[in-house]
Design an enzyme around this catalytic site. Structure first.
Site, short mmCIF file in Angstrom:
data_model
loop_
_atom_site.label_atom_id
_atom_site.label_comp_id
_atom_site.label_asym_id
_atom_site.label_seq_id
_atom_site.Cartn_x
_atom_site.Cartn_y
_atom_site.Cartn_z
N TYR A 152 80.50 83.54 -35.10
CA TYR A 152 79.93 82.03 -35.35
C TYR A 152 81.17 81.22 -35.71
O TYR A 152 81.26 80.10 -35.12
CB TYR A 152 79.08 82.36 -36.64
CG TYR A 152 78.38 80.92 -36.93
CD1 TYR A 152 77.25 80.22 -35.80
CD2 TYR A 152 78.49 80.14 -37.90
CE1 TYR A 152 76.91 79.07 -36.18
CE2 TYR A 152 78.11 78.90 -38.04
CZ TYR A 152 77.09 78.40 -37.23
OH TYR A 152 76.49 77.26 -37.69
N LYS A 156 82.57 78.13 -33.56
CA LYS A 156 82.63 76.56 -33.93
C LYS A 156 84.10 76.02 -34.58
O LYS A 156 83.99 74.90 -34.07
CB LYS A 156 81.73 76.81 -35.27
CG LYS A 156 80.11 76.93 -35.31
CD LYS A 156 79.50 75.93 -34.38
CE LYS A 156 78.17 76.08 -34.29
NZ LYS A 156 77.29 75.15 -33.52
#
Lengths: 251, 250
Positions: A152, A156
């Site tokens: 994640y 990002k």
């Protein structure tokens, strides 16, 4: 129609729920016409009912063919494009040893490759419009890391750097590219992460305590920053990442 | 007072007579705020008043680097408007006419640059913070992308403006539980008087280093300050927002 985005034609990927949904509502309220792209057809129908007269495009941002189809359909329906918001995203909470290759690839496909493909497909139309805006919804976790979120955080952070690199290239065409970096936001995605914890209440308190403002954001508070980056008041802002995180990362 | 996003709000702007300060004063007034403006230059302040209905704009001619002047200004604002909702700590100066490579620089110039660009912000914040803790508010400080880029011949200015970044973060953390957000803006090249004094080749070099390919107008910065002062930015705190056409992206 008056408003900060009067007459603007905006594609919102991941528009059906959470931050994307709040952005769709706010943008329409400010006079934009939107094309809402999302894989959740049920939530998309609800959005269509709430915002009649706009375009809904079912499809998965992780599927390159679906992205190409959606961007073409958005351009046809709106008669061109003035802006893009990439709001689709998924979370993955997993120890590195438990994370499978498929897990990693799916997070990267949805959070990084998908948004990049949306930008790539929309780019010629933004150029043709004489300029435009792209806002990518990254995450505070792409500025300051969190444990057990390797994929994640990497996805990002990667989306932010993709924004910045494209911002340089796109500036010559009057296209601004920026990222917003929310912290915890009261969305289905956030709820599912909290509910997956052994002690959800303790997990929620642990999250809340990380924020100087001592609370979790509402989706509308992130939509407000996306609106500003899409509107003319941010005319000289490009290649930046704005943390809308109640004071966690102090970026 | 007027209608708009800042109806009923009181905004304070330092270094308000020209450039970004003046553009922001106009923006706040246009969106319904009552505004208090301080600057050394009475003439520029008078120009702000021209054509405005009375009552909405309080001006004071005075030197922001004088702590007693700032305290008197703050007292006047409270007496006239009752409270401060928004503080824009804009005043600052690079001392560019006295810019030098650091090995040739002098302490009197460092002191001036730190005084006008950092200590004024600290003093004004110290004046408004106690009451803001009770009622919430917005503080916006003026940094510069020169702090991030580290422009040659401006080491003192870079230090002062990076000082603003750290000050902003620490005060943001302290005031967050009290409903006060504290952020900074960091403009790149902006078409102001200071900018107009630059030689054409320096301007060309800055423009070449700016992906957007143009120099900002003061209004481009005022739009960012207004956003950070608005309800739309209530979940943003401790941040330094670059407004530089992409000159610094790290």
């Amino acid at each position: 129609m008056s408003g900060a985005l009067a007459g603007r034609r905006i594609l919102i990927a991941g528009a059906a729920k959470g931050i994307g949904r709040a952005t769709a509502e706010r943008f329409v309220g400010e006079g934009a016409r939107i094309a809402a792209f999302d894989r959740d057809e049920q939530a998309l129908s609800a959005l269509a009912a709430a915002l009649p007269g706009n375009v809904t495009l079912p499809g998965d941002v992780a599927d390159p063919a679906a992205v190409a189809t959606a961007v073409q359909a958005a351009v046809s329906a709106l008669g061109g494009l003035d802006g893009v918001v990439n709001a689709a995203g998924i979370d993955l909470l997993a120890d590195i040893e438990a994370m499978t290759l498929a897990d990693w690839q799916h997070v990267i496909a949805v959070n990084l490759t998908g948004p990049v493909l949306v930008m790539q497909a929309a780019y010629p139309y933004l150029k043709a419009a004489g300029g435009g805006t792209i806002v990518n919804v990254s995450s505070a976790a792409g500025l300051s890391p969190l444990a057990r979120r390797t994929a994640y955080c990497a996805s990002k952070a990667g989306l932010q750097m993709a924004s910045k690199a494209l911002a340089i290239e796109a500036a010559a065409f009057g296209i601004r590219v920026n990222a917003v970096c929310p912290g915890a936001v009261e969305t289905d995605l956030f709820r599912s992460s909290i509910d997956a914890a052994a002690d959800p209440q303790a997990a929620y308190e642990a999250v809340r305590a990380r924020y100087a403002l001592q609370r979790v954001a509402e989706p509308a508070e992130i939509a407000a920053a996306i609106l500003w980056l899409t509107g003319d008041d941010s005319s000289y802002v490009t290649g930046t990442s704005i943390a809308v995180d109640g004071g966690r990362t102090f970026h | 007072m007027g209608e708009g996003r800042f109806a009923g709000k009181v905004a304070v702007v330092t270094g308000a007579a020209n450039g970004i300060g003046a553009a922001t004063v106009c923006r706040f007034l246009d969106e319904g705020a009552r505004v208090a403006a301080i600057d050394r230059e009475a003439e520029g302040l008078a120009a702000l008043l021209a054509g405005r209905p009375p009552g909405g704009l309080l001006t004071m001619a005075g030197d922001c680097t004088d702590a007693a002047v700032l305290a008197a200004f703050h007292s006047q604002v409270i007496a006239a408007f009752g409270a401060v909702d928004i503080l824009f700590n804009n005043v600052g100066q690079s001392g560019r006419e006295r810019a030098a490579e650091f090995h040739e620089s002098t302490e009197d110039v460092w002191r001036f640059v730190l005084e006008v660009s950092l200590l004024t912000t600290m003093r004004m914040t110290r004046l408004v913070a106690p009451a803001m803790r009770g009622r919430g508010g917005r503080i916006i400080n003026m940094s510069s992308d020169a702090a991030f880029v580290g422009d040659a011949r401006l080491a003192d200015y870079a230090a002062a403006k990076m000082g603003i970044v750290g000050f902003t973060r620490a005060v943001a953390r302290e005031l967050a539980p009290h409903g006060v957000t504290v952020n900074a803006v960091a403009p790149g090249a902006v078409r102001t008087r200071a900018h107009d004094q630059l030689s054409p080749d320096v301007v060309a070099r800055i423009r070449d280093a700016t992906p957007a390919g143009f120099i900002a107008e003061p209004e481009d910065v005022a739009g960012c300050v207004a956003f950070l002062a608005s309800d739309d930015a209530r979940y943003i705190t401790g941040q330094t927002l670059l407004i530089d056409g992409g000159r610094w992206m790290n």
